[in-house]
Design a protein around this motif. Structure first.
Motif: not given
Ligand code: C2E
Ligand code: MG
Ligand code: MG
Ligand code: MG
Length: 282
Positions: A205-220, A244-248
């Motif tokens: 999920f983390i490696s996909d953060l920059s390219i996948s909106r779905e991954s960002r939604e899932i992670v948050s 890291e910035r996204f996770l923070t």
């Protein structure tokens, strides 16, 4: 022609399969010698607290100094150890070595948590509770500083047994982390049933953060859920400052990954801590 081609394919398949089979058998034989000959070593990967920006944990990751093949990573032998049952002897050694090291750190006022991976066979099979109990006593480990990692799929193998064991371990002050969270078949229902102290969001999920909106939604969403359930959370496989910035920004608690450091030998790990946070060491 077709027949001939097919024949060749089958032959190739067979010889490849046979080679893999022989390799596995060789690894298994070598593992016996490795257990007797102390060929294993634990490396430690730091876990960073994203709020305080300090390192608050280490994950112990096994490495095998193979006499002929050099350093082997767990991917090359853990499955074989699991299938052959040798994982019990290896897992016992890992727990012992990790607790011995944790005791040394505590002795030197290095206050970090030790994460240890536990395989299903180890978790359900032998006398994990007794082992852990003995180690906590022998090394006088501070409560809450030993955390066992297991995957959700493994936990689900026997839910009743797992719930009881998790509760007993929690009563001893041992934390339980769900490793590779999001990749197995978990059920949200069990998150409230198990005394789980931590989730580790899988690296995929983390490696996909920059390219996948779905991954960002899932992670948050996972971060928000963990927060609501009062479960602490580590993002695995953080490799870029952008991740890291996204996770923070989502208020993720902790991060682990090559952005900070790969797993290091103990001396290098201690040096890494000292360099990054001198105040931690007396
Ligand atoms: P895991 O528990 O999910 O451990 C994290 C793995 O991801 C480690 O691989 C680590 O080196 C790697 N990693 C960490 N940060 C990054 C990153 O930023 N990028 C990438 N690409 N990888 C990263 P490793 O050490 O090869 O271990 C693989 C797996 O083997 C572990 O996955 C764990 O399930 C198992 N394992 C390791 N040590 C033990 C052990 O002592 N006992 C048992 N039963 N399993 C172990
Ligand atoms: Mg792990
Ligand atoms: Mg794991
Ligand atoms: Mg993992």
């Amino acid at each position: 022609y077709a027949k001939k081609k097919q024949g060749t394919a089958i032959q190739f398949f067979n010889s490849a399969l046979l080679k893999a089979f022989k390799d596995d058998a060789q690894i298994e034989r070598d593992l016996h010698a490795a257990i007797r000959g102390r060929q294993f070593e634990l490396y430690y990967q730091p876990l960073k607290d994203l709020q305080s920006c300090s390192y608050i944990g280490a994950e112990a990751l096994i490495r095998w100094h193979h006499p002929k093949r050099g350093v082997l990573y767990p991917g090359a032998f853990i499955d074989i150890a699991e299938q052959s049952g040798l994982i019990n002897a290896i897992g016992t050694w890992v727990l012992e070595a990790a607790c011995r090291q944790l005791n040394l750190w505590q002795h030197h006022n290095i206050n970090i948590a030790m994460h240890v991976n536990v395989s299903a066979r180890q978790f359900f099979g032998s006398n994990l509770y007794e082992q852990v109990w003995q180690l906590l006593n022998r090394y006088r480990l501070k409560p809450g500083t030993l955390i066992l990692e297991i995957t959700e799929t493994e936990l689900m193998e026997d839910i009743r047994y797992a719930t009881n064991l998790c509760q007993e371990l929690a009563d001893l002050g041992v934390g339980l982390a769900i490793d590779d969270f999001g990749t197995g078949y978990s059920s949200m229902r069990y998150l409230k049933q198990f005394p789980i102290s931590k989730l580790k969001i899988d690296r995929s999920f983390i490696s996909d953060l920059s390219i996948s909106r779905e991954s960002r939604e899932i992670v948050s969403a996972i971060i928000a859920m963990a927060k609501a359930l009062n479960i602490s959370l580590t993002a695995e496989g953080v490799e870029t400052a952008e991740q890291e910035r996204f996770l923070t920004s989502c208020m993720c608690h902790q991060a682990q990954g090559f952005l900070y450091s790969p797993a290091l030998r103990e001396a290098e790990f201690s040096a890494f801590l000292q360099q990054s946070q001198p105040a931690l060491l007396h």
